[in-house]
Scaffold this active site. Structure first.
Site, mmCIF file in Angstrom:
data_model
loop_
_atom_site.group_PDB
_atom_site.id
_atom_site.type_symbol
_atom_site.label_atom_id
_atom_site.label_comp_id
_atom_site.label_asym_id
_atom_site.label_seq_id
_atom_site.Cartn_x
_atom_site.Cartn_y
_atom_site.Cartn_z
ATOM 1 N N LYS A 23 1.102 15.712 -11.782
ATOM 2 C CA LYS A 23 -0.214 15.984 -11.163
ATOM 3 C C LYS A 23 -0.382 17.476 -10.915
ATOM 4 O O LYS A 23 -1.400 18.072 -11.256
ATOM 5 C CB LYS A 23 -0.335 15.244 -9.826
ATOM 6 C CG LYS A 23 -0.419 13.757 -9.911
ATOM 7 C CD LYS A 23 -0.740 13.134 -8.566
ATOM 8 C CE LYS A 23 0.332 13.286 -7.517
ATOM 9 N NZ LYS A 23 1.566 12.558 -7.744
ATOM 10 N N CYS A 42 -3.245 7.071 7.520
ATOM 11 C CA CYS A 42 -1.928 7.167 6.900
ATOM 12 C C CYS A 42 -0.824 7.628 7.829
ATOM 13 O O CYS A 42 0.306 7.201 7.690
ATOM 14 C CB CYS A 42 -1.972 8.015 5.626
ATOM 15 S SG CYS A 42 -2.212 9.759 5.864
ATOM 16 N N MET A 43 -1.126 8.499 8.778
ATOM 17 C CA MET A 43 -0.034 9.055 9.572
ATOM 18 C C MET A 43 -0.045 8.660 11.045
ATOM 19 O O MET A 43 0.887 8.982 11.768
ATOM 20 C CB MET A 43 -0.051 10.591 9.479
ATOM 21 C CG MET A 43 0.189 11.127 8.098
ATOM 22 S SD MET A 43 1.511 10.301 7.212
ATOM 23 C CE MET A 43 2.900 10.678 8.253
ATOM 24 N N MET A 95 3.947 4.918 3.904
ATOM 25 C CA MET A 95 2.914 3.961 4.279
ATOM 26 C C MET A 95 3.433 2.546 4.490
ATOM 27 O O MET A 95 2.818 1.772 5.192
ATOM 28 C CB MET A 95 1.815 3.951 3.220
ATOM 29 C CG MET A 95 1.134 5.288 3.072
ATOM 30 S SD MET A 95 0.553 5.893 4.644
ATOM 31 C CE MET A 95 1.307 7.493 4.704
ATOM 32 N N GLY A 146 1.527 11.878 3.555
ATOM 33 C CA GLY A 146 0.854 11.600 2.295
ATOM 34 C C GLY A 146 -0.105 12.670 1.832
ATOM 35 O O GLY A 146 -0.383 12.789 0.643
ATOM 36 N N GLN A 147 -0.632 13.464 2.755
ATOM 37 C CA GLN A 147 -1.635 14.454 2.372
ATOM 38 C C GLN A 147 -1.136 15.870 2.675
ATOM 39 O O GLN A 147 -0.356 16.079 3.588
ATOM 40 C CB GLN A 147 -2.935 14.201 3.133
ATOM 41 C CG GLN A 147 -3.547 12.846 2.842
ATOM 42 C CD GLN A 147 -4.933 12.712 3.453
ATOM 43 O OE1 GLN A 147 -5.921 13.087 2.868
ATOM 44 N NE2 GLN A 147 -4.995 12.175 4.655
#
Lengths: 755, 187
Positions: free
Chosen positions: A82, A171-172, A338, A375-376
């Protein structure tokens, strides 16, 4: 510019050679073939929370390539596929280039002035008529810290509503809750540097190989060099991460809490617990009251391996084996994502993993940590640290704390009464309120909730009916479909700012090119909107990104996440700094709560006496081992819906594909969504590979291609959630954790039939 | 300036130019011959060409639309059904409708287990061999773990004996020119 000798040689020799065979070099060919005029700029990858350093190659005012930053300590020059194609996203055909307003159902291009005046007018009308809580902001863990900071000030400080959320809630939030309840302060105690010192890795609910490929690579390299390193996985699905596993426990989705308790029980029973550490550093609690160690042991008595096996479907021997491996290893690092966080008992699951570390003293020493993977790219930096959630203020402050409100109001230059003491609406409550019409206007920045919310279709109603402003770099997205105004936002490489990754590291990103079209930096869009809404005094002082950053880091001074030493001047040179960094000559902190952490070092001697760690977020400096019940998922499987559905990521795509979907190479690698079905189940249902099937839950149904593969265990199915065309989130459940308010994306009951 | 260009340097660079052009040209032609593989059930390429009467019954039977007529002028299988993995690979159906459709014996059930070729990785263009993290071929291979797996540096390695040559890896490879291609079996 002086032409290097070698370049000249190459060019002239080639021209001569070409002439000799009668080939004319095409116009411009000399440039592309021979000139090496690419300049490289230090930045951070735009995708996951690992925080890989990238170098942006720029030539003639265009971003032409991306390569790994060899000097970056996180990825040491490595990138995943990516990141490798990230430069292509900048020039995607789907970039939003002009502000647009939907007039009579049609998009109409307008000027910035018209768009911002319109939004300001609408927001002010709503505020006047229905009060500030009829407005809301929904941000992102991909926005820069500066951007989230501006939104925070505008909404909480000026408009006066705490309805300010961000997708890290999805997510967190459970990891935040887990850290706060277990250790007292948010974010991990250690850093990635522990990876190379760990003897054992416990990966729970994480497909590290695909979701955090560079971290996985580091683990794999470490194991290759040290074959004694052991890796234990607890995950309902077989994934590419299994390539390195020594032991894999496959619990039924959502039923793993009992395993973690059973492991704790075996660890204590077999003498792996560090009694000395427990005595000085740990308190015990259940949901109501404080416990003694003895009472905790009593609580654990229920969790025999056999009981845990019955609940989770894992064999008792494997649970014992995993516990022993954890106990015997000198150092252990657990990582999760997650699979633990996106659960109705996400906070509890987080607690139970940290329990293992606290009981064995495997924390606060090199190679040992309970380490949540983010995740981000800026969920930690912008939203958790920057206070971009409804109950937070910048620098780990809380809206309900009067002292915190006063400190922030002073720096923001707003009356303290502006900041409400009551937390606003969390994400699911916010979109529910939008459905009900309690919230009349929402500003959505850098995220795509129409696709990413659980049970997504339920929340389209509110987005359709209320006034929705979307600031985005891409168009169309599932969310812009419901927008009334879209504002083109500058993308990565078109703006400067700071990203804070999983390991508390804040890294600076340079602006390399001008934004495409009329796109503008989100922070300036918010500033200009604020000024038009009447907050000129509060916002006109911001002229550069550095102004915003300096104000923000002044708020971190003296807190547990002190960033005072992380000035732009310094960040532009180094490959990020791990807070606390109290001064410009401070190198950053490797381990928190222990020697070397400036907050710990500054504690009075009598507090530290006889202790190697002091959890300063707790009143007596002791972390908490939690005795939580082992609750299962909100929607367990039953006769009607016999399959457990889980969703997740693939390596090649990211989130709602607004970025990766624009790269042909990545689309080639994974062109469409599919549902993974175990061959046993497929045989029973008469489904062959590549058949079209219908997956159905109580919330929706989805026609999708079957992929018969032995990755999910029998009785479970898996769908990657990236595609709008095959939107997995119309199936997922929006039940959420009562503590963290994070929804249970990871488990719901489904059924499946051939289409 | 002592940066004068010596004769030696000049010729070296001129030669390098020819070498680069040549290798470029040869790589292009190489990817030409590897563009196609033959359908399943072929005994040998020679017998396939001999027996195929170009009725194209098999082409219509492929549920994945993988079979197509080779239209590349000068290709040894020109006019015969072939598979172009980059466009659509062979999904190795359990009942082989292509073979079942063949009435001339060009495709025979007795050879259905025979591989179409072997996947070959070009380390020069493979992202993983260039130090990046890419797992597309391994993650998509139906025989991952046996036909293709990662080595200790997380680079894909093909086990020729187990590879069926279906070309799924070629299809999914995210480089512009596929870094993994199918080489036809010799003989």
């Amino acid at each position: 510019m002086a032409l290097k000798r070698r370049e000249f040689l190459k060019a002239s020799a080639a021209a001569a050679a070409a002439a000799s065979i009668g080939v004319t070099l095409m116009p411009g060919m000399e440039k592309t073939v021979f000139a090496d005029s690419t300049t490289w700029h230090k930045s951070v990858c735009r995708f996951c929370g690992t925080g890989c350093g990238v170098m942006i190659g720029e030539k003639n005012g265009k971003v032409v390539s991306v390569k790994g930053d060899l000097e970056n300590t996180i990825n040491k020059g490595h990138l995943c596929v990516k990141g490798f194609y990230l430069h292509k996203v900048v020039y995607a055909k789907t970039r939003l280039l002009h502000p647009m307003i939907k007039k009579n159902g049609k998009w109409e291009r307008v000027s910035w002035d018209e768009a911002l005046d319109y939004v300001a007018k609408k927001f002010n009308e709503i505020r006047k008529q229905y009060g500030p809580d009829a407005l809301a902001f929904y941000g992102s863990g991909q926005a820069e810290t500066e951007e989230t900071y501006m939104a925070n000030k505008l909404f909480k400080g000026c408009i006066g509503t705490n309805n300010m959320e961000g997708n890290p809630r999805l997510c967190m939030a459970s990891a935040v809750g887990g850290y706060l309840t277990s250790l007292g302060k948010d974010e991990p105690a250690g850093t990635y540097a522990d990876i190379e010192k760990a003897e054992l890795f416990l990966l729970v609910g994480s497909n590290t190989a695909e979701s955090h490929p560079i971290i996985f690579e580091r683990i794999m390299r470490h194991k290759n060099k040290n074959p004694d390193v052991k890796i234990v996985i607890i995950d309902p699905r077989k994934t590419p991460t299994d390539q390195v596993a020594d032991l894999h426990l496959f619990p039924r989705p959502g039923w793993d809490l009992a395993i973690l308790h059973a492991m704790a029980r075996i660890i204590i029973k077999e003498g792996y617990a560090d009694e000395e550490f427990i005595k000085n550093h740990v308190n015990f609690r259940d949901n109501e009251k404080a416990l003694t160690f003895e009472e905790y042991k009593q609580f654990l008595e229920k969790y025999t391996p056999e009981y845990a096996a019955k609940v989770s479907g894992v064999s008792p021997d494997e649970i014992v084996k995993a516990a022993r491996m954890f106990g015997q290893a000198k150092t252990a690092m657990s990582m999760w994502t997650m699979g633990l966080n996106q659960r109705t008992r996400g906070v509890w699951a987080n607690n139970l993993v940290t329990n293992l570390h606290l009981l064995t003293g495997k924390i606060g020493v090199p190679g040992s940590d309970s380490f949540s993977l983010t995740g981000q790219p800026n969920a930690c930096g912008g939203v958790r640290e920057g206070g971009g959630l409804c109950h937070l203020l910048p620098a780990h402050r809380l809206v309900k704390n009067p002292k915190h409100r006063a400190e922030v109001a002073k720096v923001w230059g707003v009356p303290v009464e502006n900041i409400q003491p009551k937390p606003g609406k969390h994400t699911i409550a916010m979109f529910t309120a939008l459905n009900k019409g309690e919230i009349k206007g929402i500003y959505i920045m850098c995220t795509n909730p129409a696709q990413s919310l659980p049970n997504a279709s339920k929340y389209w109603k509110g987005l359709k009916e209320q006034f929705v402003v979307v600031a985005e770099s891409f168009f169309p997205t599932a969310t812009t479909e419901y927008a009334d105004v879209v504002l083109p936002a500058a993308f990565w490489a078109e703006k400067e700012g700071v990203y804070g990754c999983t390991e508390r590291r804040s890294q600076y990103m340079e602006k390399v090119i001008d934004p495409q079209g009329e796109a503008r930096w989100d922070a300036w869009i918010l500033r200009d909107l604020a000024i038009r809404m009447g907050f000129k005094k509060e916002f006109e002082k911001y002229k550069t990104a550095e102004d915003i950053w300096n104000e923000y880091i002044s708020l971190t001074k003296g807190t547990d996440m002190d960033l005072s030493g992380a000035t732009y001047r310094r960040l532009k040179k180094v490959r990020g700094l791990t807070w606390p960094v109290p001064s410009e000559d401070h190198p950053g902190t490797y381990k928190r709560y222990t020697k070397g952490d400036p907050v710990f070092d500054a504690l009075p001697e009598e507090k530290k006496k006889g202790r190697r760690m002091y959890f300063y977020g707790k009143p007596d400096g002791k972390a908490i081992v939690w005795a939580r019940p082992d609750k299962g998922p909100e929607e367990p499987t039953d006769a009607e819906y016999p399959l457990a559905l889980s969703t997740g990521r693939v390596l090649e795509h990211w989130h709602t594909r607004t970025m990766t979907g624009t790269v042909p190479e990545l689309n080639r690698a994974v062109p469409k969504a599919y549902v993974e079905i175990n061959p046993e189940d497929a045989k029973k249902m008469g489904i062959a590979d590549k058949d079209q099937v219908i997956v159905e839950t109580r919330r929706g149904k989805l026609k999708i291609e079957a992929r018969v593969i032995d990755r999910p265990k029998p009785g479970t199915i898996f769908i990657p959630w990236h595609w709008e065309e095959w939107m997995a989130n119309i199936l997922t459940i929006d039940a959420f954790d009562p503590g963290s308010k994070e929804p249970e994306y990871k488990v719901c009951a489904a059924r499946l039939r051939k289409a | 300036m002592d940066d004068r260009i010596s004769r030696k340097d000049f010729f070296r660079e001129a030669l390098n130019f020819f070498r680069d052009q040549l290798s470029h040209a040869s790589r292009q032609s190489k990817s030409g011959t590897e563009r196609f593989v033959l359908p399943p059930g072929v005994e040998s390429p020679e017998l396939y060409l001999e027996k195929c009467n170009q009725c194209y019954d098999c082409v219509g039977k492929c549920p994945h639309y993988a079979l197509q007529v080779c239209r590349q002028t000068g290709h040894f299988a020109e006019g015969c059904p072939v598979i172009e993995p980059r466009r659509q690979p062979c999904y190795w159906c359990s009942d082989f409708p292509c073979i079942a459709a063949c009435s001339t014996g060009a495709l025979q059930m007795s050879f259905k287990e025979r591989s179409l070729g072997t996947a070959v990785i070009d380390p020069e263009s493979c992202l993983a061999y260039q130090g990046n993290c890419c797992q597309a071929c391994v993650n998509n291979c139906p025989l991952a773990g046996t036909a293709i797996q990662f080595d200790r540096q997380l680079r894909p390695v093909v086990q020729a004996a187990a590879c069926t040559g279906c070309g799924i890896c070629t299809f999914y490879c995210p480089t512009e020119v596929p870094a993994i291609t199918i080489e036809l079996n010799k003989g």
